[in-house]
Design a protein around this motif. Structure first.
Motif, PDB file in Angstrom:
ATOM      1  N   ALA A  35       7.656  17.790  18.971  1.00 62.15           N
ATOM      2  CA  ALA A  35       8.276  19.042  18.539  1.00 62.15           C
ATOM      3  C   ALA A  35       7.699  19.379  17.172  1.00 62.15           C
ATOM      4  N   ALA A  36       7.430  20.662  16.936  1.00 54.87           N
ATOM      5  CA  ALA A  36       6.785  21.053  15.682  1.00 54.87           C
ATOM      6  C   ALA A  36       7.380  22.343  15.139  1.00 54.87           C
ATOM      7  N   PRO A  72      15.034  15.100  15.557  1.00 50.84           N
ATOM      8  CA  PRO A  72      15.264  16.542  15.429  1.00 50.84           C
ATOM      9  C   PRO A  72      14.372  17.176  14.368  1.00 50.84           C
ATOM     10  N   LEU A  73      14.076  18.460  14.570  1.00 48.85           N
ATOM     11  CA  LEU A  73      13.318  19.200  13.559  1.00 48.85           C
ATOM     12  C   LEU A  73      14.188  19.475  12.330  1.00 48.85           C
ATOM     13  N   SER A  74      15.451  19.806  12.545  1.00 49.26           N
ATOM     14  CA  SER A  74      16.372  20.068  11.444  1.00 49.26           C
ATOM     15  C   SER A  74      17.079  18.781  11.044  1.00 49.26           C
ATOM     16  N   SER A 132       7.819  16.070  14.895  1.00 49.84           N
ATOM     17  CA  SER A 132       8.442  14.852  15.390  1.00 49.84           C
ATOM     18  C   SER A 132       7.843  14.488  16.745  1.00 49.84           C
ATOM     19  N   SER A 133       7.904  13.199  17.080  1.00 55.80           N
ATOM     20  CA  SER A 133       7.327  12.744  18.342  1.00 55.80           C
ATOM     21  C   SER A 133       8.093  11.550  18.861  1.00 55.80           C
ATOM     22  N   SER A 134       8.115  11.406  20.181  1.00 60.90           N
ATOM     23  CA  SER A 134       8.662  10.209  20.829  1.00 60.90           C
ATOM     24  C   SER A 134       7.652   9.756  21.863  1.00 60.90           C
ATOM     25  N   PHE A 135       7.497   8.447  21.993  1.00 61.36           N
ATOM     26  CA  PHE A 135       6.411   7.888  22.781  1.00 61.36           C
ATOM     27  C   PHE A 135       6.869   7.188  24.053  1.00 61.36           C
ATOM     28  N   THR A 170       8.320   1.398  17.326  1.00 60.95           N
ATOM     29  CA  THR A 170       7.090   1.950  17.903  1.00 60.95           C
ATOM     30  C   THR A 170       7.411   3.113  18.828  1.00 60.95           C
ATOM     31  N   GLN A 171       8.652   3.603  18.767  1.00 63.79           N
ATOM     32  CA  GLN A 171       9.124   4.537  19.773  1.00 63.79           C
ATOM     33  C   GLN A 171       9.052   6.004  19.370  1.00 63.79           C
ATOM     34  N   ALA A 172       9.138   6.300  18.080  1.00 63.54           N
ATOM     35  CA  ALA A 172       9.218   7.696  17.651  1.00 63.54           C
ATOM     36  C   ALA A 172       8.774   7.817  16.197  1.00 63.54           C
ATOM     37  N   ALA A 173       8.556   9.058  15.765  1.00 62.90           N
ATOM     38  CA  ALA A 173       8.122   9.306  14.391  1.00 62.90           C
ATOM     39  C   ALA A 173       8.546  10.708  13.963  1.00 62.90           C
ATOM     40  N   ARG A 174       8.678  10.877  12.657  1.00 61.78           N
ATOM     41  CA  ARG A 174       8.992  12.195  12.088  1.00 61.78           C
ATOM     42  C   ARG A 174       8.109  12.384  10.859  1.00 61.78           C
ATOM     43  N   LEU A 175       7.306  13.445  10.868  1.00 62.02           N
ATOM     44  CA  LEU A 175       6.403  13.763   9.779  1.00 62.02           C
ATOM     45  C   LEU A 175       6.909  15.001   9.056  1.00 62.02           C
ATOM     46  N   ILE A 176       6.834  14.983   7.726  1.00 64.59           N
ATOM     47  CA  ILE A 176       7.252  16.127   6.917  1.00 64.59           C
ATOM     48  C   ILE A 176       6.047  16.599   6.120  1.00 64.59           C
ATOM     49  N   GLY A 177       5.776  17.897   6.181  1.00 71.27           N
ATOM     50  CA  GLY A 177       4.631  18.450   5.465  1.00 71.27           C
ATOM     51  C   GLY A 177       4.489  19.928   5.728  1.00 71.27           C
ATOM     52  N   ARG A 178       3.259  20.353   6.028  1.00 74.61           N
ATOM     53  CA  ARG A 178       2.954  21.757   6.310  1.00 74.61           C
ATOM     54  C   ARG A 178       2.137  21.805   7.588  1.00 74.61           C
ATOM     55  N   PHE A 179       2.677  22.443   8.622  1.00 71.98           N
ATOM     56  CA  PHE A 179       2.047  22.401   9.937  1.00 71.98           C
ATOM     57  C   PHE A 179       1.815  23.805  10.494  1.00 71.98           C
ATOM     58  N   ASP A 180       0.681  23.959  11.149  1.00 69.85           N
ATOM     59  CA  ASP A 180       0.353  25.190  11.868  1.00 69.85           C
ATOM     60  C   ASP A 180       0.748  24.959  13.324  1.00 69.85           C
TER      61      ASP A 180
END
Length: 263
Positions: A111-112, A129-131, A118-121, A69-79
Motif C-alpha cells: 500500500a502506498a 496501515p498507511l495512517s 507499507s508491505s506484507s510478505f 520477516t513478515q511486513a514493513a512500513r517505510l516513511i518518506g516521500r513516494f510517487d
C-alpha cells in the motif's frame, strides 16, 4: 506500528543516516547496505535498479520499520503513480483505497501514499496501515521506556518482542540499538526492562557471563538502574571483528538468546 505488533521483532532504521555511514566507512557499516528495505535487496539480487523495479529507492525513505520477516512500513516521500506503474509491469494488480493505492501479487501486498509505503510478505501477515493507528506500539509504556534508554541518536535498533512466552521470567522487553560517534565509530547498547530488582539482577548476571577477559564483549559494562522496574544496560564498541559489526546480534543471537526462554 499497530499495538498487535508489540509481541514480535521490530527493527527500526534511520535510513538516511545509515546511508551516510555506509558512504563514509563501508568496511564497518557495509552490513547496513540494504537499509532495512526488502525491495533494495531484491532489486540488487535481480540486477535491476530499485527505482525501475519498484518505483522508489532508498533515497526516498527516511525511516524503515520491519516487523519480523513478515511486513514493513517505510516513511518518506513516494510517487504513488511511479510505484503503481513499476509493479504493474511486474504483473501486480492494483486498486484505490482510502488514502492511497493497494497492490497485490499473490500473497504479497503493498500500500502506498505520498508519505508511507507499507508491505506484507505472507498470507498470514497484516498489511501495516498507511495512517497512524489509534493505538500503536509507540504508546506502549514498555516501548517508551526502552526507546528512552536507547537514546534519540540511534540509527538502527531491534526490539525483540514483548512476549512472556519467549523472554526469561522477570523481563518485560529488551532491544539493541546502535549509535554513531562524532569520530565515525559506532557503539551498541542493550536495554533490558525488567519487572523487579530480582529480575534485573538475573538479567545482569547472565549478561556478565559474556564480558570476561578473552570473550567477544570483554570489558563491556553491565549496569542496573534504580526503580521498581529497573533497566539493565550493556554497551560495547562496534568493530569489523566477527560478531561486532552494527546489527550483528540479529544474525548471531549471542546476547538475545541469553534473555530468551528455552523452547
Amino acid at each position: 506500528m499497530p499495538q498487535e505488533a508489540a509481541g514480535g521483532y521490530l527493527t527500526y532504521w534511520n535510513v538516511q543516516e545509515s546511508r551516510e555511514l555506509v558512504d563514509k566507512n563501508k568496511e564497518l557499516y557495509g552490513v547496513l547496505d540494504g537499509f532495512g528495505i526488502a525491495e533494495v535487496l531484491q532489486a540488487r539480487n535481480e540486477g535491476d535498479p530499485t527505482r525501475a523495479a519498484h518505483g522508489f529507492d532508498e533515497r526516498d525513505v527516511d525511516t524503515a520499520i520491519q516487523i519480523s520477516t513478515q511486513a514493513a512500513r517505510l516513511i518518506g516521500r513516494f510517487d504513488v503513480s511511479a510505484i503503481t506503474a513499476a509493479l504493474r509491469k511486474r504483473g501486480w494488480t492494483d486498486q484505490k483505497i482510502d488514502g492511497g493505492t493497494q497492490l497485490r501479487d499473490g500473497a504479497v501486498q503493498v500500500a502506498a501514499s505520498a508519505t508511507v509505503r507499507s508491505s506484507s510478505f505472507e498470507q498470514s501477515s497484516s498489511l501495516p496501515p498507511l495512517s497512524p493507528p489509534e493505538h500503536s506500539v509507540a504508546d506502549d509504556p514498555a516501548y517508551k521506556a526502552v526507546v528512552r534508554c536507547l537514546g534519540e541518536d540511534t540509527y538502527r535498533a531491534t526490539f525483540y518482542g514483548k512476549s512472556p512466552e519467549t523472554s526469561l521470567p522477570g523481563l518485560t522487553l529488551f532491544a539493541i540499538g546502535a549509535y554513531a560517534q562524532p569520530d565515525g565509530s559506532s557503539r551498541e547498547r542493550l536495554c533490558v526492562l525488567t519487572e523487579s530488582t530480582k529480575g534485573a539482577q538475573a538479567a545482569a548476571d547472565v549478561l556478565r557471563t559474556k564480558t570476561a577477559k578473552g570473550s567477544r564483549f570483554a570489558g563491556a559494562a553491565v549496569e542496573i538502574d534504580n526503580g521498581k522496574t529497573p533497566m539493565v544496560t550493556m554497551e560495547w564498541a562496534n568493530s569489523t571483528a566477527s560478531g561486532l559489526r552494527p546489527g550483528a546480534q540479529d544474525q548471531t543471537g549471542e546476547l538475545p538468546h541469553l534473555l530468551m526462554s528455552p523452547r
